[in-house]
Design an enzyme around this catalytic site. Structure first.
Site, PDB file in Angstrom:
ATOM      1  N   GLY A  32      37.698  61.332  45.997  1.00 23.18           N
ATOM      2  CA  GLY A  32      37.627  62.625  46.654  1.00 23.18           C
ATOM      3  C   GLY A  32      37.334  62.436  48.128  1.00 23.18           C
ATOM      4  O   GLY A  32      37.516  61.348  48.685  1.00 23.18           O
ATOM      5  N   SER A  92      44.565  61.884  43.124  1.00 21.62           N
ATOM      6  CA  SER A  92      43.742  60.886  43.802  1.00 21.62           C
ATOM      7  C   SER A  92      44.377  59.508  43.721  1.00 21.62           C
ATOM      8  O   SER A  92      44.344  58.734  44.695  1.00 21.62           O
ATOM      9  CB  SER A  92      42.338  60.850  43.188  1.00 21.62           C
ATOM     10  OG  SER A  92      41.658  62.059  43.394  1.00 21.62           O
ATOM     11  N   ASP A  97      28.377  65.470  40.481  1.00 20.55           N
ATOM     12  CA  ASP A  97      27.137  65.408  39.705  1.00 20.55           C
ATOM     13  C   ASP A  97      27.332  65.850  38.259  1.00 20.55           C
ATOM     14  O   ASP A  97      26.679  65.314  37.346  1.00 20.55           O
ATOM     15  CB  ASP A  97      26.072  66.306  40.353  1.00 20.55           C
ATOM     16  CG  ASP A  97      25.572  65.763  41.673  1.00 20.55           C
ATOM     17  OD1 ASP A  97      25.687  64.548  41.904  1.00 20.55           O
ATOM     18  OD2 ASP A  97      25.060  66.564  42.486  1.00 20.55           O
ATOM     19  N   GLU A  98      28.229  66.804  38.031  1.00 20.51           N
ATOM     20  CA  GLU A  98      28.357  67.370  36.692  1.00 20.51           C
ATOM     21  C   GLU A  98      29.076  66.452  35.705  1.00 20.51           C
ATOM     22  O   GLU A  98      29.029  66.687  34.491  1.00 20.51           O
ATOM     23  CB  GLU A  98      29.073  68.721  36.753  1.00 20.51           C
ATOM     24  CG  GLU A  98      30.470  68.681  37.343  1.00 20.51           C
ATOM     25  CD  GLU A  98      30.478  68.984  38.827  1.00 20.51           C
ATOM     26  OE1 GLU A  98      31.507  69.505  39.311  1.00 20.51           O
ATOM     27  OE2 GLU A  98      29.475  68.684  39.516  1.00 20.51           O
ATOM     28  N   HIS A 156      24.415  59.814  46.654  1.00 21.03           N
ATOM     29  CA  HIS A 156      23.580  61.000  46.444  1.00 21.03           C
ATOM     30  C   HIS A 156      22.621  60.687  45.309  1.00 21.03           C
ATOM     31  O   HIS A 156      22.973  59.965  44.367  1.00 21.03           O
ATOM     32  CB  HIS A 156      24.477  62.196  46.099  1.00 21.03           C
ATOM     33  CG  HIS A 156      23.748  63.464  45.774  1.00 21.03           C
ATOM     34  ND1 HIS A 156      22.651  63.909  46.492  1.00 21.03           N
ATOM     35  CD2 HIS A 156      23.947  64.385  44.799  1.00 21.03           C
ATOM     36  CE1 HIS A 156      22.235  65.050  45.979  1.00 21.03           C
ATOM     37  NE2 HIS A 156      22.986  65.349  44.947  1.00 21.03           N
ATOM     38  N   GLY A 207      32.566  64.148  53.990  1.00 15.90           N
ATOM     39  CA  GLY A 207      33.386  62.948  54.025  1.00 15.90           C
ATOM     40  C   GLY A 207      34.347  62.863  55.195  1.00 15.90           C
ATOM     41  O   GLY A 207      34.470  61.818  55.852  1.00 15.90           O
TER      42      GLY A 207
END
Length: 346
Positions: free
Chosen positions: A38, A65, A95-96, A120, A144
């Site tokens: 990403g 991607s 995160d999920e 993170h 980013g």
């Protein structure tokens, strides 16, 4: 690798790492796998490559991607293949999903002693991943694309560094070298821990950057329009000029900003701002901090993030229909005629 960069191990929280003090020797001969391509993963991969580090990219096969990373010259492998091939595995996933992907796909194939990296602290702070090997964090304080642009211009952004308690001292050297290689020591790399980074990051997002400020703009815009002022006037004064103030704050600090605006604006802000951010608002902020520290927010987010009614996309779609968002769709094409937004609406 010996003790090269720090006066003591572990370095005390708040220690500042300067880019000119760091070399890239701890990365020599290592392969870094960027898992996820990403915006942030792409920036890390490209900047590492420019720094001479061996990089492979792990993505879902057939994804956009994968096509993007291949077109930009990387060796692109499946998540499993990339993880198995690497000495340093950087988890650049949302995160999920990071816990599920790591547990099911990545952890079983890691080399003995492989180092896990994060940009993170969420996954470690809230025990989303379980790994006995070394873990470090190099967290750029930027989005980013901003990191990529700053690094390409010969600079970079500040960053935060952390290493898990069970990691050997050499991982601090590796973390510092990695941070320099991706461009997140410009202005300093600040030593912290995973929990401090995660909670402070989320608090800033919720109370100021992506929550509090947006609700303040929404309320101010609606009050002006309800008072009979034109939507365009309200949009300019409540939204458009926000960048002027944030740019001044970013460059000159609080007192520098005050000295560069009109006397009317300075006096009005100094005397009226505290009526907006009053005692009750501060109590609400404290309550949000407690939700973050207790893990209540993390639990809620993981349970609801993809809910069709109360998940992120559902709530964002509702916000997109607000009067403020609709006013922006009318005003922004005139202010930025060459943006993608304008082309889509033309």
């Amino acid at each position: 690798m010996g003790k090269q960069f720090f006066a003591e191990y572990p370095p005390p929280s708040g220690t500042v790492v300067e880019a000119q003090e760091i070399d890239l020797k701890p990365l020599n001969g290592l392969t870094v796998a960027i898992i996820g391509y990403g915006t942030m993963g792409r920036a890390h991969a490209l900047n590492l490559h420019q720094s001479g580090v061996s990089v492979v990219v792990g993505t879902r096969q057939g994804s956009e991607s994968e096509k993007k990373a291949t077109s930009e010259g990387f060796s692109v492998l499946s998540l499993t293949e990339a993880s198995a091939a690497a000495d340093v595995v950087m988890l650049m996933l949302p995160d999920e999903v990071v816990a599920t992907v790591f547990t099911k796909t990545i952890k079983p194939v890691l080399k003995p002693g492989a180092v896990l990296g994060l940009a993170h602290g969420f996954a470690v702070a809230f025990d989303q991943i379980q790994y006995d090997g070394p873990i470090f964090m190099a967290a750029p304080k930027s989005q980013g694309d901003m990191l990529l642009k700053a690094f390409a211009a010969g600079g970079g952004v500040p960053g935060l560094l952390a290493v898990s308690d069970s990691s050997p001292d050499r991982i601090w050297d590796l973390a510092a070298a990695y941070a320099r290689a991706v461009g997140c020591l410009a202005g300093g790399g600040f030593v912290t821990d995973f929990r401090q980074e995660c909670i402070s990051d989320q608090f800033g997002e919720q109370v100021v950057l992506c929550g509090g400020v947006i609700e303040l703009l929404q309320a101010a815009f609606e009050i002006m329009v309800d008072g009979g002022y034109g939507e365009e006037n309200a949009y300019f004064e409540c939204v458009h000029e926000l960048k002027l103030i944030t740019d001044l704050l970013h460059k000159h600090g609080l007192d520098g900003m005050r000295s560069r605006i009109s006397g009317t604006a300075a006096y009005g802000g100094l005397t009226r701002g505290k009526r907006v951010i009053n005692t009750q608002v501060r109590e609400n902020m404290k309550a949000i901090l407690l939700e973050l520290e207790s893990g209540e927010f993390a639990e809620e987010f993981l349970a609801r993030h993809d809910d069709s009614e109360v998940g992120t996309k559902a709530l964002a779609n509702i916000e997109a229909q607000s009067p403020l968002a609709q006013a922006g769709k009318r005003v922004l094409p005139r202010l930025h005629p060459k943006t993608d937004n304008n082309r889509r609406n033309s």
